[in-house]
Design a protein around this motif. Sequence first.
Motif, PDB file in Angstrom:
ATOM      1  N   ALA A 133       0.828  -1.205   0.000  1.00 31.48           N
ATOM      2  CA  ALA A 133       0.000   0.000   0.000  1.00 31.48           C
ATOM      3  C   ALA A 133       0.867   1.262   0.000  1.00 31.48           C
ATOM      4  O   ALA A 133       0.562   2.243  -0.691  1.00 31.48           O
ATOM      5  CB  ALA A 133      -0.925   0.003   1.210  1.00 31.48           C
ATOM      6  N   GLU A 134       1.961   1.218   0.764  1.00 29.01           N
ATOM      7  CA  GLU A 134       2.855   2.368   0.802  1.00 29.01           C
ATOM      8  C   GLU A 134       3.537   2.585  -0.551  1.00 29.01           C
ATOM      9  O   GLU A 134       3.699   3.722  -1.003  1.00 29.01           O
ATOM     10  CB  GLU A 134       3.894   2.181   1.899  1.00 29.01           C
ATOM     11  N   ARG A 135       3.920   1.497  -1.203  1.00 19.95           N
ATOM     12  CA  ARG A 135       4.551   1.621  -2.507  1.00 19.95           C
ATOM     13  C   ARG A 135       3.555   2.188  -3.532  1.00 19.95           C
ATOM     14  O   ARG A 135       3.919   3.026  -4.364  1.00 19.95           O
ATOM     15  CB  ARG A 135       5.078   0.266  -2.981  1.00 19.95           C
ATOM     16  N   GLU A 136       2.312   1.731  -3.457  1.00 17.54           N
ATOM     17  CA  GLU A 136       1.300   2.261  -4.370  1.00 17.54           C
ATOM     18  C   GLU A 136       1.103   3.766  -4.151  1.00 17.54           C
ATOM     19  O   GLU A 136       0.946   4.525  -5.106  1.00 17.54           O
ATOM     20  CB  GLU A 136      -0.028   1.523  -4.170  1.00 17.54           C
ATOM     21  N   ALA A 137       1.095   4.191  -2.884  1.00 14.91           N
ATOM     22  CA  ALA A 137       0.956   5.612  -2.576  1.00 14.91           C
ATOM     23  C   ALA A 137       2.152   6.399  -3.121  1.00 14.91           C
ATOM     24  O   ALA A 137       1.985   7.480  -3.712  1.00 14.91           O
ATOM     25  CB  ALA A 137       0.826   5.820  -1.073  1.00 14.91           C
ATOM     26  N   TYR A 158       6.327   3.504 -14.318  1.00 14.33           N
ATOM     27  CA  TYR A 158       5.004   3.927 -13.860  1.00 14.33           C
ATOM     28  C   TYR A 158       4.885   5.432 -14.029  1.00 14.33           C
ATOM     29  O   TYR A 158       5.911   6.117 -14.214  1.00 14.33           O
ATOM     30  CB  TYR A 158       4.775   3.506 -12.397  1.00 14.33           C
ATOM     31  N   PRO A 159       3.689   6.002 -14.051  1.00 13.78           N
ATOM     32  CA  PRO A 159       2.387   5.395 -13.705  1.00 13.78           C
ATOM     33  C   PRO A 159       1.627   4.817 -14.909  1.00 13.78           C
ATOM     34  O   PRO A 159       0.626   4.150 -14.727  1.00 13.78           O
ATOM     35  CB  PRO A 159       1.605   6.581 -13.132  1.00 13.78           C
ATOM     36  N   ASP A 160       2.103   5.071 -16.148  1.00 13.16           N
ATOM     37  CA  ASP A 160       1.304   4.720 -17.326  1.00 13.16           C
ATOM     38  C   ASP A 160       1.901   3.605 -18.184  1.00 13.16           C
ATOM     39  O   ASP A 160       1.366   3.296 -19.250  1.00 13.16           O
ATOM     40  CB  ASP A 160       1.089   5.973 -18.193  1.00 13.16           C
ATOM     41  N   ARG A 161       3.015   3.021 -17.737  1.00  8.72           N
ATOM     42  CA  ARG A 161       3.656   1.920 -18.462  1.00  8.72           C
ATOM     43  C   ARG A 161       3.950   2.286 -19.911  1.00  8.72           C
ATOM     44  O   ARG A 161       3.761   1.491 -20.830  1.00  8.72           O
ATOM     45  CB  ARG A 161       2.763   0.666 -18.428  1.00  8.72           C
ATOM     46  N   THR A 179      15.969  -0.510  -6.773  1.00  5.66           N
ATOM     47  CA  THR A 179      14.590  -0.876  -6.432  1.00  5.66           C
ATOM     48  C   THR A 179      14.122  -0.088  -5.221  1.00  5.66           C
ATOM     49  O   THR A 179      13.338  -0.565  -4.427  1.00  5.66           O
ATOM     50  CB  THR A 179      14.489  -2.382  -6.128  1.00  5.66           C
ATOM     51  N   SER A 180      14.660   1.135  -5.056  1.00  8.70           N
ATOM     52  CA  SER A 180      14.342   1.923  -3.863  1.00  8.70           C
ATOM     53  C   SER A 180      12.911   2.447  -3.911  1.00  8.70           C
ATOM     54  O   SER A 180      12.241   2.394  -4.926  1.00  8.70           O
ATOM     55  CB  SER A 180      15.309   3.117  -3.762  1.00  8.70           C
ATOM     56  N   GLN A 181      12.479   3.006  -2.770  1.00 10.62           N
ATOM     57  CA  GLN A 181      11.122   3.518  -2.657  1.00 10.62           C
ATOM     58  C   GLN A 181      10.829   4.591  -3.704  1.00 10.62           C
ATOM     59  O   GLN A 181       9.707   4.701  -4.191  1.00 10.62           O
ATOM     60  CB  GLN A 181      10.885   4.118  -1.261  1.00 10.62           C
ATOM     61  N   THR A 182      11.823   5.428  -4.034  1.00  9.64           N
ATOM     62  CA  THR A 182      11.564   6.534  -4.953  1.00  9.64           C
ATOM     63  C   THR A 182      11.487   6.077  -6.391  1.00  9.64           C
ATOM     64  O   THR A 182      11.154   6.868  -7.263  1.00  9.64           O
ATOM     65  CB  THR A 182      12.670   7.601  -4.821  1.00  9.64           C
ATOM     66  N   GLN A 183      11.768   4.849  -6.668  1.00  7.92           N
ATOM     67  CA  GLN A 183      11.704   4.388  -8.053  1.00  7.92           C
ATOM     68  C   GLN A 183      10.391   3.697  -8.349  1.00  7.92           C
ATOM     69  O   GLN A 183      10.169   3.193  -9.397  1.00  7.92           O
ATOM     70  CB  GLN A 183      12.879   3.432  -8.339  1.00  7.92           C
TER      71      GLN A 183
END
Length: 551
Positions: free
Chosen positions: A426-430, A467-470, A547-551
């Motif tokens: 959920a946090e990654r999606e946010a 992301y967000p549109d691939r 693969t960090s949170q900001t990516q």
Amino acid sequence: MTPNSRPAPGPAGAPAPVRSAPDLLHETRAREGTVGLTEAAAGYEAAIEAAERPGERAVLAEALRRLAVVRHRCNQSVEARRLCERSFTVARETSNDILAAEALNTLGGIDLEAGPLADARRHFLRAVQLGGASRELRARAEQNLGILASIQGDCEDALACYARSLEAYKSCNDEHGSAIAYHNLGMVSAQRQLLDEADRYFTQSYEIAVRVQDTYLQGLCLLNHAEVYFARERYEQARRNAETALGLFEQVDSGVLRAQAYRVIGMVYRETGRPALAEARLRSALELAMTTGSVLNEATTRRELAILYQAMGRNQDALRLLNEAHALFRRLDARSDLVYVDGKMAELEATYLAVVSEWGQSIESNDSYTFGHCERVATLALAVAQELGLDQHTQTTIRLGAYLHDVGKVRVRHEVLNKPGPLTHAEREAMQMHPIWGVELLLGVGFPWDFRPIIRWHHEKYDGSGYPDRLRGDEIPLAAQIVGIVDVFDALTTDRPYRPALSHEAALDEIERCRAWWSRAVYAAFRKVRAAAFPRDTRAPCSLAVTSQTQ
């Protein structure tokens, strides 16, 4: 008694003598600087009516020309041009070359503000050809040629023209003309940041304007001197000058200059820590500028109000005003407001970059680990854009987009941004919503540079895994790819709550491993710029995948 009023009948009831056209013209001309424009126009109209009789053609030509000047000052340029053309025709019919040249010189002055500059130059040169024997005319022609040079950004030529104009006025013992030349020398000196010289010239002009009782010129000198005081940070003197000028302009019906005076007063209040007063005065300036149709005043005031809002942390309001100012400056063609447009645009764009940069830094304040990230990304992304040979407009777009690429993170919770461990699903999606949120924050703001694609797509990847549109391949705008690769590099080489910084060499190894995320051209340009910008890093590598949170 107004110039066109008639005396009461004498004791015996005899009609009062009709005043002559020369007397009406002379009296109105003498009082023009101390009365309102409406009264001056009435005086010249009375002179024209009286001069329609045979034998007064020279007076008629001059009265028509003087009325044209007044109409032009009332923003009635079409009528002013018609009057000037009639003045020229009347003068030519009587073979009066000097008056014909005067009409052409005035017509050229109207063209400076309302017509092509080429027409203005043509009229000035023809005026000199017809009336060159008149030192007075030469003085005014040099003055107007100086204005042309100033509009076109040639300050050296403008100074030379104004200096020749001053000498010509002095040789004619024309004190009022000398005052105007001093004022113009002050304007160019201020533009060149020669503030001591500007001080002296404005003081000399003002002293003469007081002596000859020219209210309009007194106000101009005080107002433009106020801007010099402002540049010197002598704010109290600037405010006093601007407020005195405001009172004088109310006497001569000059809404354009009242707007400028309110703007200077607002700037003073802003710089002296009185934001409520600053906003009120700048709003008054803006309303007057819009009412009078002064594009330069409106654009400049919007810029000054944006600086106030920036200081108040109202960054979106500031950007909206700057966007509106940019659109107004693009409408200017250096005529209606006698301005060097390129220089004004450069000032505006510098302010724009300052607001965007500060907003980027304010975004980073939520995340102590990323302070300076936007500035570094903007600097390196600009270098990559230059390496790729992109044009200046695109370079500015990339720089602005880099400053604000993470603006959507203001909607991400602080504890998620600074979480030391892995993010939940959920946090990654946010976190991955921040590009969309960033674009949403800027909806309704019409930017002169379209950097919203950078904000939305800087996390897209050439292989379609972003992301967000691939997006895939060249569906990703080049500007977004440039900011994206620099963003990854800076993220890898700075400390984050979930891992220490990588060395530059280790970061490049990771980027090489993820080579498919960017086009060949962007990757090659980034590697070349990075090699030139950073010395070899000796820090120990840390083996981490991107693969960090900001990516």
